[in-house]
Enzyme design. Structure first.
Site, short mmCIF file in Angstrom:
data_model
loop_
_atom_site.label_atom_id
_atom_site.label_comp_id
_atom_site.label_asym_id
_atom_site.label_seq_id
_atom_site.Cartn_x
_atom_site.Cartn_y
_atom_site.Cartn_z
N GLU A 164 0.75 -1.39 0.00
CA GLU A 164 -0.06 -0.02 0.16
C GLU A 164 0.66 1.40 -0.15
OE1 GLU A 164 -2.02 0.31 3.63
OE2 GLU A 164 -2.89 2.14 3.20
N ASP A 209 -1.27 -1.29 5.86
CA ASP A 209 -1.20 -0.86 7.22
C ASP A 209 -2.10 -1.45 7.86
OD1 ASP A 209 0.84 1.13 6.30
OD2 ASP A 209 -0.55 2.62 5.88
N ASP A 269 -4.50 -0.64 9.76
CA ASP A 269 -5.39 0.30 10.11
C ASP A 269 -6.90 0.16 9.38
OD1 ASP A 269 -4.78 1.24 7.78
OD2 ASP A 269 -4.04 3.27 8.67
N ASP A 320 -7.87 1.71 6.87
CA ASP A 320 -7.64 1.93 5.36
C ASP A 320 -7.01 0.88 4.72
OD1 ASP A 320 -9.24 4.23 5.29
OD2 ASP A 320 -7.19 5.73 5.57
#
Ligand code: 1YM
Length: 643
Positions: free
Chosen positions: A434, A507, A509, A511
């Site tokens: 990403e 990541d 998280d 997103d």
């Protein structure tokens, strides 16, 4: 005496009286051309003999006189079939001057009306009955228990060895037939327990309440099973859907009975993609379909479309196809009718045209009512069909577009790809990373021999929402397709896959989860075998770094962090929370996430992917808050460990 061969055959085994020859002449065609009567003389034909006999007993059950059928595979290899019906009539036949039993066993098509007005509907594929079994048996014994008297008669190759005799008094009722298939006729004499068992289970499902047992005496420890289903075809559908998640709390059941026919349908939807529809006419599996199946399929499509439109779940312009409404469907259609017309190559296609309307009318009335009465379930069903439709549209468009756009012909690898030097795909892996900055770090941190890096920049398209044009124009998707080399949809070819492991590195998280789910949805729709064959993984970067003096510790969850902090007793520590991959140095990324010796990879299963796909479909166009909640909830979607 035109037929010398068969007369010769006759004289081989026994002496015949004039009367015998007369009897045999009736059955001669059966022995001469067995295939015409029982289909074949192989294993299938052999098993067909048992079915022919059972059919008599099933008819007797349908007429309401028989509740139990027992089948025994004897030690000798012969078969005994017993029922507790009225017994084949034992009285003298008015014109034939022999017992009715003997007429039934020696005249072709002597069944049916002879004994009265039975509800004759069962009947094997060829419907030729006891006389054929008799003709093709080296020996056959029949015992009838009727009006308190036991009667017995024995035949060899269709020829009675004596008239029907009274044996003595009895409390029993019913008919017992034991037959020894003729080795001169059959290529094999060995009955297959499982094959018979499966067929009897099917018959028991199709005839609610009828009890059928089967016993194998050939073994050291004889096995016996009994089948009786008070729920009939509803239980059949439950049996076929066991271990599957279903939409209806119980299979939907619709039926209609009138003077000359009876229709029963049971069906259920599961969350899989297969369609199972078994259609029967008079207990025969109509493998080639026919009017009953057409009536069912057409009405199902119409009813679900109508309901969807009337209740505004479907847009006016949207139309579900038959395939869409049958995805995940398990259905049993069983019709019983007086004069079944069997057509088709294998005579397993029902031709009676009135059945089309009878089936579709009863569906319309009763399933239509069911949907009206169960709006929550009905809505879920229509949404499921819409999902199926979208997937089908996407797959079809993908096929057309990939051909047109030649995405698959592209041989130049994407510029952003940092490929590995190893050429054997078996040892190669590709990281989908990403963001460009993390991509850069990963390029520095990797082992370039076997690890390739493809940075994913920008938003990945939601393949669920986008038109296929857009999907294939999307830069990231194009890059992935060319980098993997294996093609998509129907052009997918695993042999061309350039990397054994495809590792999604995002990541830790929301997103990151979002991107991961978008990628999974894409793989699920367009490269399903990648997931099925276990090529897709999710990397697991740490959430925290804990530094104590010169030592670094990495934690992959809050629990791990708390455990570590507890064990360290919290002296002077430095705690760093990683917000993204980009915050790590190349060395750290290698140590924690990419080094095969230390990293944790989560293998993506089909369930994970299907779940991602399904939930995505469900969330289409709904509340963005809901969507966010879902993504958070599913941040840990992947589960199977692969270290
Ligand atoms: C193990 C095989 O054949 N059972 C059986 C057969 C018949 C009847 C009952 C029966 C039918 C009728 C009247 C009727 C048959 N009868 C005839 C025929 N088991 C087995 N059980 N009474 C008894 O159909 O009206 C043919 S089969 F023609 F004699 F009536």
């Amino acid at each position: 005496m035109e037929d010398l061969i068969s007369k010769e055959e006759l004289s081989k085994s026994t002496k015949y009286t004039e009367a015998d020859i007369q009897v045999l002449e009736g059955l001669e065609p059966v022995r001469k051309r067995p295939g015409m009567y029982i289909g074949s003389t192989d294993k299938r034909g052999l098993h067909h003999l048992v079915i022919e006999i059972i059919d008599n007993s099933v008819d007797e059950a349908l007429a309401g006189y028989c509740t139990q059928i027992d089948v025994i595979i004897n030690k000798s290899g012969s078969i005994t079939v017993k029922d507790n019906g009225r017994g084949i009539p034992c009285g003298m036949h008015p014109t034939e001057h022999k017992s009715a039993v003997e007429v039934v066993l020696t005249k072709l098509h002597a069944g049916g009306k002879f004994g009265g007005e039975g509800y004759k509907i069962s009947g094997g594929l060829h419907g030729v009955g006891l006389s054929c079994v008799n003709a093709l048996s080296e020996k056959l014994e029949v015992t009838v228990y009727q009006n308190g008297i036991e009667h017995y008669q024995m035949y060899r190759r269709g020829v009675p060895q004596a008239p029907l005799q009274e044996v003595g008094p009895t409390d029993l009722r019913g008919t017992t037939v034991t037959f020894y298939p003729d080795p001169e006729i059959f290529e094999t004499l060995e009955f297959d327990y499982n094959e018979l068992r499966n067929r009897f289970r099917e018959i028991a499902f199709l005839n609610r309440g009828l009890s059928i047992s089967i016993e194998d005496q050939r073994q050291e420890n004889p096995v016996k099973e009994n089948f009786k289903f008070v729920g009939g075809i509803v239980e059949f559908v439950e049996y076929l859907s066991k271990n599957k998640e279903c939409i209806f709390p119980k299979p939907v059941y619709v039926d209609v009975v009138n003077k000359t026919n009876e229709v029963e349908i049971a069906f259920q939807y599961n969350n899989g993609y297969n369609e199972i529809i078994n259609a029967y006419a008079n207990n025969i599996n109509t493998e080639e379909g026919g009017t009953h199946l057409e009536g069912f399929r057409n009405s199902l499509t119409k009813i679900i479309n109508d309901y969807g439109k009337n209740n505004k779940i479907l847009k006016e312009s949207e139309k579900l196809s038959g395939d869409d409404v049958r995805e995940g469907l398990t259905a049993i259609i069983s019709v019983k009718l007086r004069n079944p017309q069997f057509e088709g190559q294998t005579k397993t296609k029902l031709g009676n045209s009135e059945m089309r309307k009878i089936v579709s009318d009863v569906m319309q009335e009763k399933f239509g009512e069911y949907l009206e009465e169960n709006p929550v379930i009905a809505r879920e069903l229509v949404l499921k069909c819409i999902t199926a439709k979208r997937a089908r549209d996407a797959a079809r468009n993908a096929r057309e577009l990939t051909r047109r756009k030649g995405v698959l012909d592209s041989t130049t690898l994407p510029g952003k790809l940092a490929d590995c030097t190893e050429k054997d795909p078996e040892h190669c892996e590709i990281y989908l990373v990403e963001g460009d900055s993390a991509g850069g770090t990963a390029k520095q941190g990797r082992d370039r021999k076997f690890q390739a890096i493809l940075p994913l920049r920008g938003k990945i398209l939601n393949v669920e929402k986008a038109s296929l044009h857009k999907v294939l124009e999307n830069a990231i998707i194009k890059d992935m397709i060319t980098a993997f080399g294996c093609g998509i949809s129907s052009e997918f070819n695993e042999e061309k896959l350039r990397y054994n492991k495809i590792i999604i590195m995002t990541d830790a998280d929301v997103d990151g989860s979002h991107i991961r789910i978008l990628l999974l949805t894409f793989f699920f729709r367009f490269m399903q075998p990648l997931i099925e064959k276990g090529h897709v993984y999710a990397a697991q970067p740490p959430l925290y770094k804990v530094t104590v003096g010169k030592d670094n510790y990495y934690c992959y969850s809050d629990e791990e962090l708390n455990e570590l902090l507890d064990s360290l007793g919290r002296p002077k520590i430095v705690l760093q929370r990683y917000k993204g991959l980009g915050e790590m140095t190349a060395e750290q990324l290698w140590e924690t996430t990419m080094n095969p010796e230390k990293r944790i990879l989560l293998k993506i299963t089909m369930e994970d992917a299907a779940q991602a796909d399904e939930i995505f479909s469900k969330l289409m166009g709904e509340d963005p808050e809901l969507r966010r909640e879902f993504i958070e909830l599913n941040a840990t979607l992947v589960k199977e460990l692969d270290v």
